[in-house]
Design a protein around this motif. Structure first.
Motif, PDB file in Angstrom:
ATOM      1  N   ARG A  69       0.880  -1.173   0.000  1.00 28.08           N
ATOM      2  CA  ARG A  69       0.000   0.000   0.000  1.00 28.08           C
ATOM      3  C   ARG A  69       0.916   1.221   0.000  1.00 28.08           C
ATOM      4  NH1 ARG A  69      -2.324   4.551  -0.054  1.00 28.08           N
ATOM      5  NH2 ARG A  69      -4.115   4.963   1.281  1.00 28.08           N
ATOM      6  N   ILE A  72      -0.661   5.229   3.734  1.00 29.95           N
ATOM      7  CA  ILE A  72      -0.856   4.820   5.130  1.00 29.95           C
ATOM      8  C   ILE A  72      -2.077   3.911   5.331  1.00 29.95           C
ATOM      9  CG2 ILE A  72      -1.352   5.681   7.451  1.00 29.95           C
ATOM     10  CD1 ILE A  72       0.280   8.218   6.642  1.00 29.95           C
ATOM     11  N   GLY A  73      -3.261   4.410   4.959  1.00 29.53           N
ATOM     12  CA  GLY A  73      -4.496   3.697   5.293  1.00 29.53           C
ATOM     13  C   GLY A  73      -4.617   2.365   4.560  1.00 29.53           C
ATOM     14  N   ARG A 230      -9.908   9.929   6.934  1.00 28.29           N
ATOM     15  CA  ARG A 230     -10.651   8.965   6.145  1.00 28.29           C
ATOM     16  C   ARG A 230     -12.122   9.307   6.118  1.00 28.29           C
ATOM     17  NH1 ARG A 230      -7.127   7.871   3.859  1.00 28.29           N
ATOM     18  NH2 ARG A 230      -6.196   5.918   3.212  1.00 28.29           N
ATOM     19  N   HIS A 278      -9.079  14.075  -2.126  1.00 25.35           N
ATOM     20  CA  HIS A 278      -8.101  13.182  -1.494  1.00 25.35           C
ATOM     21  C   HIS A 278      -6.670  13.561  -1.927  1.00 25.35           C
ATOM     22  CE1 HIS A 278      -7.826   8.908   0.413  1.00 25.35           C
ATOM     23  NE2 HIS A 278      -6.700   9.570   0.629  1.00 25.35           N
TER      24      HIS A 278
END
Ligand code: NAD
Ligand code: MLT
Length: 310
Positions: A69, A72-73, A230, A278
């Motif tokens: 990924r 981070i999320g 988020r 985003h």
């Protein structure tokens, strides 16, 4: 080894994989059955927040060793399914932290001074100077929900701009908060009630989903909400209502429960809610950092070496 990349990732990282001798395929549009077919023979998959790495993807990806990924999320990755299939999931937890913190600060100023609204009207030929009377951050209280990597960087920056800091984070100590000039409170409501600006920096987890809803927004009693963490942490319908009816002054959002945001979202109809698509991690430096960190983790996994951020 074959690597599939399904969200935009900086060349610096992909080049590192090619130099290591891996076959890198890029397809930013792929989804559904095509994605399931494409993952069937890959050993590494690299995503950002755009690709949902579901149970079905893990079932179809019989050769998969690691999902990287590049950010981070990991809420878009089914971690349980990854574990069931013995697939490593590794994120890049450091490289975009400063970019996300800077974007948060930019959003705080933008919403407090109505910069996007005034900009749009001037571009339309209107000199709307008398319509905008903003709020200074100096001497105001910032409520930080989640004092992790990004929250800490936001704390440093806004502390230096004259804000008092109050933090809600059940997983840190008072001493930790004090290192950042902040007071830790053990109740979310206290944090919201004390703050003039609230900024969210938690992961999206079952425990944080809709953590800020109608009741919490009412506790803010004015003030501004910023969410660059988020979508899904803030109840969007409740937020749109709270800003529209003046319960809070405004909100600045970089992330949404559904991305891309549907055109009929109530958030887009409220003038005092400002939005970006985003963009928190969208700087050249951050994208280069996370791409390289992610590539290095794939290389480690392929070489059966320890994967640092698994
Ligand atoms: P982190 O893991 O370092 O910090 C998260 C903090 O939230 C921790 O201190 C944790 O204790 C705290 N926390 C967990 N549950 C909580 C709860 N119920 N209430 C209050 N605090 C709680 O994460 P980070 O690197 O600081 O990232 C924060 C968020 O920002 C993540 O959601 C990440 O995905 C997001 N992010 C977004 C962008 C963007 O482009 N907009 C960029 C980077 C990070
Ligand atoms: C993250 O969690 O790192 C963000 O979603 C950044 C991104 O990949 O755009």
């Amino acid at each position: 080894m074959k690597v599939l990349v399904t969200d935009p990732v900086a060349d610096a990282g992909l080049e590192r994989l090619r130099e290591a001798g891996y076959e890198v395929t890029i397809d930013y549009e792929i989804e559904g059955d095509e994605l399931l077919e494409a993952v069937s023979d890959v050993h590494g998959l690299i995503v950002r927040s755009g690709t949902e790495v579901t149970k079905e993807v893990f079932e179809a990806a019989s050769e998969l060793i690691i999902v990287g990924r590049a950010g981070i999320g990991v809420d878009n990755i089914d971690i349980e399914a990854a574990t069931d299939h013995g697939v490593i999931v590794a994120n890049a937890p450091e490289g975009n932290v400063r970019a996300a913190a800077e974007h948060t600060v930019a959003m705080a100023f933008a919403v407090a001074r109505s910069i996007p609204q005034a900009h749009a009207r001037l571009k339309d030929g209107e000199w709307a100077k008398s319509d905008y009377l903003g709020t200074e951050v100096n001497n105001k209280t910032l409520g930080i929900v989640g004092l992790g990597r990004v929250g800490q960087e936001v704390a440093k920056r806004l502390d230096s701009l004259g804000m008092d800091l109050v933090v809600f984070d059940p997983y840190i100590s008072q001493e930790r908060a004090q290192q950042f000039g902040a007071t830790l409170v053990d109740d979310l409501g206290d944090c919201l009630a004390q703050a003039d600006f609230v900024t969210i920096h938690t992961p999206l987890l079952p425990e944080t989903e809709n953590m800020i809803s109608k009741e919490e927004l009412e506790l803010m009693d004015g003030g501004y909400l910023i969410n660059c963490a988020r979508g899904g942490i803030v109840d969007e319908t409740a937020l749109a209502d709270a800003v529209a009816n003046g319960t809070i002054e405004g909100a600045a959002l970089d992330v949404f429960a559904e991305e891309p945001v549907p055109e009929d979202s109530p958030l887009l109809a409220v003038d005092d809610i400002i939005v970006t698509p985003h963009l928190g991690a969208a700087t050249e430096a951050a994208q280069e950092n996370v791409a390289i960190d992610t590539a290095e983790q794939l290389i480690a996994a392929f070489n059966q070496e320890p994967v640092l951020n698994a």
